[in-house]
Design a protein around this motif. Structure first.
Motif, PDB file in Angstrom:
ATOM      1  N   GLY A  48     -24.066  15.415   9.556  1.00  0.00           N
ATOM      2  CA  GLY A  48     -24.296  14.241   9.100  1.00  0.00           C
ATOM      3  C   GLY A  48     -25.123  13.112  10.112  1.00  0.00           C
ATOM      4  O   GLY A  48     -25.097  12.140   9.913  1.00  0.00           O
ATOM      5  N   SER A  49     -25.312  13.452  11.414  1.00  0.00           N
ATOM      6  CA  SER A  49     -25.896  12.678  12.166  1.00  0.00           C
ATOM      7  C   SER A  49     -27.330  12.667  12.154  1.00  0.00           C
ATOM      8  O   SER A  49     -28.127  11.938  12.822  1.00  0.00           O
ATOM      9  N   GLY A  50     -28.157  13.656  11.166  1.00  0.00           N
ATOM     10  CA  GLY A  50     -29.414  13.809  11.261  1.00  0.00           C
ATOM     11  C   GLY A  50     -29.960  14.744  12.144  1.00  0.00           C
ATOM     12  O   GLY A  50     -31.299  14.853  12.655  1.00  0.00           O
ATOM     13  N   LYS A  51     -29.263  15.850  12.199  1.00  0.00           N
ATOM     14  CA  LYS A  51     -29.599  16.778  13.184  1.00  0.00           C
ATOM     15  C   LYS A  51     -30.688  17.601  12.635  1.00  0.00           C
ATOM     16  O   LYS A  51     -31.494  18.224  13.433  1.00  0.00           O
ATOM     17  N   THR A  52     -30.719  17.930  11.470  1.00  0.00           N
ATOM     18  CA  THR A  52     -31.724  18.864  10.870  1.00  0.00           C
ATOM     19  C   THR A  52     -33.132  18.193  11.137  1.00  0.00           C
ATOM     20  O   THR A  52     -34.099  19.040  11.600  1.00  0.00           O
ATOM     21  N   ALA A  53     -33.436  16.806  11.026  1.00  0.00           N
ATOM     22  CA  ALA A  53     -34.575  16.038  11.291  1.00  0.00           C
ATOM     23  C   ALA A  53     -35.037  16.100  12.764  1.00  0.00           C
ATOM     24  O   ALA A  53     -35.929  16.494  13.375  1.00  0.00           O
ATOM     25  N   ALA A  54     -33.614  16.098  13.753  1.00  0.00           N
ATOM     26  CA  ALA A  54     -33.976  16.313  15.070  1.00  0.00           C
ATOM     27  C   ALA A  54     -34.619  17.457  15.638  1.00  0.00           C
ATOM     28  O   ALA A  54     -35.592  17.342  16.394  1.00  0.00           O
ATOM     29  N   ALA A 336     -18.768  10.438   4.944  1.00  0.00           N
ATOM     30  CA  ALA A 336     -19.576   9.536   5.772  1.00  0.00           C
ATOM     31  C   ALA A 336     -20.943  10.336   6.294  1.00  0.00           C
ATOM     32  O   ALA A 336     -21.342  10.212   7.505  1.00  0.00           O
ATOM     33  N   ARG A 337     -21.550  10.708   5.251  1.00  0.00           N
ATOM     34  CA  ARG A 337     -23.164  11.391   5.827  1.00  0.00           C
ATOM     35  C   ARG A 337     -24.028  10.172   5.720  1.00  0.00           C
ATOM     36  O   ARG A 337     -23.915   9.200   5.069  1.00  0.00           O
ATOM     37  N   ALA A 338     -24.739  10.273   6.535  1.00  0.00           N
ATOM     38  CA  ALA A 338     -26.010   9.333   6.823  1.00  0.00           C
ATOM     39  C   ALA A 338     -25.719   8.082   6.630  1.00  0.00           C
ATOM     40  O   ALA A 338     -26.209   7.241   6.281  1.00  0.00           O
TER      41      ALA A 338
HETATM   42  P1  AMP Z   1     -28.075  16.081   9.064  1.00  0.00           P
HETATM   43  O1  AMP Z   1     -26.921  15.755   9.992  1.00  0.00           O
HETATM   44  O2  AMP Z   1     -29.333  16.877   9.300  1.00  0.00           O
HETATM   45  O3  AMP Z   1     -27.154  17.178   8.082  1.00  0.00           O
HETATM   46  O4  AMP Z   1     -28.347  14.982   7.955  1.00  0.00           O
HETATM   47  C1  AMP Z   1     -27.686  14.302   7.380  1.00  0.00           C
HETATM   48  C2  AMP Z   1     -28.077  13.389   6.179  1.00  0.00           C
HETATM   49  O5  AMP Z   1     -28.942  12.254   6.920  1.00  0.00           O
HETATM   50  C3  AMP Z   1     -29.312  13.805   5.442  1.00  0.00           C
HETATM   51  O6  AMP Z   1     -28.771  13.395   3.951  1.00  0.00           O
HETATM   52  C4  AMP Z   1     -30.311  13.269   5.813  1.00  0.00           C
HETATM   53  O7  AMP Z   1     -31.350  13.397   4.629  1.00  0.00           O
HETATM   54  C5  AMP Z   1     -30.028  11.940   6.382  1.00  0.00           C
HETATM   55  N1  AMP Z   1     -30.951  11.558   7.232  1.00  0.00           N
HETATM   56  C6  AMP Z   1     -31.545  12.293   8.548  1.00  0.00           C
HETATM   57  N2  AMP Z   1     -32.256  11.614   9.100  1.00  0.00           N
HETATM   58  C7  AMP Z   1     -32.172  10.133   8.630  1.00  0.00           C
HETATM   59  C8  AMP Z   1     -32.593   8.944   9.215  1.00  0.00           C
HETATM   60  N3  AMP Z   1     -33.255   8.782  10.309  1.00  0.00           N
HETATM   61  N4  AMP Z   1     -32.206   7.850   8.635  1.00  0.00           N
HETATM   62  C9  AMP Z   1     -31.517   7.847   7.217  1.00  0.00           C
HETATM   63  N5  AMP Z   1     -30.976   9.144   6.761  1.00  0.00           N
HETATM   64  C10 AMP Z   1     -31.382  10.002   7.474  1.00  0.00           C
END
Ligand code: AMP
Length: 437
Positions: A48-54, A336-338
């Motif tokens: 939920g912290s956005g770690k996949t994109a990190a 509490a995702r995203a």
């Molecule tokens: P994750 O922690 O990678 O499982 O991401 C949790 C959620 O956050 C996913 O639904 C992503 O699409 C969303 N997300 C990731 N990065 C951002 C960002 N910078 N701003 C808003 N949402 C994000």
């Protein structure tokens, strides 16, 4: 802070903007510049912290800049995840970021046939997202070759500390080139993790957004002390308050979760259950229906539920407390995702006091009490009698989101909440043996 100041290419920033993602999350701000500089990264972050994109964005950035064509069987990037659901989610997220590029992705997990996966690999794949067990099967069949893999990611690594996983990871490690970039992400940092980190990472930069084991602040947490046999009634009472919202309910056993799902169905809820006895197809269909809102309540065991990322989940119920404390953090991280708000409600029966203490110790925090009082000195017979808290306690019950019910669950702290009927919480009688003091 914007993504371009982190050094990502405009192409990726456009792909993000198209999805309405404009500002990096804290873990992204911290990890991306180091990863772009080629460093190994060890990230402590919750789901939920956005770690996949990190980890995904810097990896895609590097792969896009070096346009080498993917050769058959030899992925340039390997991402390992502990569960099929998480692997699929990572795959789908990265696929949206990579849209329109030359990069091909593949997903390799158990529960489905080998042939399509083998054929997919033979056509050439740049990014392979896999669960360790099935990957080892394909390595044994020489359908995957890791000798040219430049990027490795271990996601939710703390969930890969079981013996079966460690065996597979060791095997995979011997097949990867030494010269590569590795990123490891984990929600908690148990001691054993240091060993994995040392085996896989070289001089890693450590980035952290939440202290290890601590839940994301946006999740309101509550606990109800309730007898085992009264849990279902209480669950229905609480679910009834939010009939239109998605809720996930965690049970401990496959059988118990299935039974609970049937009970909720009989109570008129659109329910699905996912656990180890369900086929991959059934699991995928259940999650898809839940995501679409056709199913409002998903009953799940730990094994099937990790990695589920559905932003509209507002409530997580721990119908049974997990016996591995870290799983509590993973479970409540389904809400509490995203940046959304969420509520996590746990039920604690007399024989679960030990689990509760372990969870609170791991989180270094007390979970506020919504109803009942901590069970101590409860005779075993009473513990199993199924008595329901007679208390209509303070405002908190049934309104778990209410701040007024926040109160540390320490001895004496919830006395005014009333006593469960027919039982004497916190009083050691002659027959009363403290369950887990
Ligand atoms: P994750 O922690 O990678 O499982 O991401 C949790 C959620 O956050 C996913 O639904 C992503 O699409 C969303 N997300 C990731 N990065 C951002 C960002 N910078 N701003 C808003 N949402 C994000």
């Amino acid at each position: 802070m914007q993504f371009d100041s982190l050094g990502l290419s405009p192409r990726l920033i456009n792909a993000l903007n198209e999805q309405g993602i404009t500002d990096p999350t804290p873990i992204q701000t911290e990890a991306i510049p180091h990863a772009l500089a080629g460093r190994d990264v060890m990230g402590l972050a919750q789901t939920g912290s956005g770690k996949t994109a990190a980890f995904g964005l810097p990896m895609l950035d590097a792969l896009m800049k070096n346009g080498r064509k993917a050769e058959p069987k030899t992925p340039r990037a390997l991402i390992l995840a502990p569960t099929r659901e998480l692997a699929r989610q990572i795959h789908d997220t990265l696929a949206t970021f990579a849209q329109g590029s030359h990069l091909k992705l593949a997903l390799i997990t158990g529960g489905v046939g080998f042939t399509p996966q083998i054929e997919r690999m033979s056509r050439g794949v740049a990014i392979l997202v896999a669960t360790p067990g099935r990957l080892v099967d394909l390595l044994d069949r020489r359908s995957v070759d890791l000798s040219k893999t430049e990027f490795l990611v271990l996601d939710e690594a703390d969930q890969m500390l079981d013996l079966g996983f460690i065996h597979s990871l060791r095997r995979i490690a011997t097949l990867l080139p030494k010269a590569r970039q590795t990123m490891l992400f984990s929600a908690t940092m148990p001691k054993q993790m240091e060993e994995i980190a040392a085996a896989f990472l070289t001089d890693p930069v450590r980035v952290q957004v939440n202290p290890p084991g601590q839940a994301v602040a946006k999740i309101d947490q509550y606990i109800h002390f309730v007898a085992k046999a009264a849990k279902t009634d209480l669950l229905i009472e609480l679910l009834d308050k939010h009939r239109d919202e998605l809720a996930i309910v965690f049970g401990r056993t496959k059988h118990g979760s299935e039974k609970l799902a049937r009970q909720l169905e009989n109570a008129g809820y659109a329910v699905a259950a996912i656990h180890g006895n369900k086929s991959q197809g059934q699991r995928d269909r259940a999650i898809a229906a839940f995501r679409e809102g056709e199913v409002r309540v998903l009953v799940a065991t730990d094994v099937a539920a990790r990695g589920i990322d559905i932003p509209s989940i507002r409530h997580v119920y721990n119908y049974d407390l997990p016996n591995v404390p870290e799983n509590y953090v993973h479970r409540i991280g389904r809400t509490a995702r995203a940046g959304a708000n969420g509520t996590a409600i746990a039920f604690c029966a007399p024989d679960e006091m030990g689990e509760l203490r372990d969870i609170e110790k791991a989180m270094k925090a007390r979970i506020p009490v919504a109803s009942g009082a901590p069970w101590e000195g409860v005779p075993e017979s009473a513990a199993r009698s199924g008595a329901r808290p007679a208390n209509k306690p303070r405002q908190g019950q049934g309104r778990p989101g209410a701040n007024s019910s926040r109160r540390p669950a320490q001895a004496g702290g919830a006395a005014s909440a009333g006593k469960p009927a027919g039982q004497k919480p916190r009083r050691s009688g002659p027959r009363g043996k403290p369950k887990a003091a």
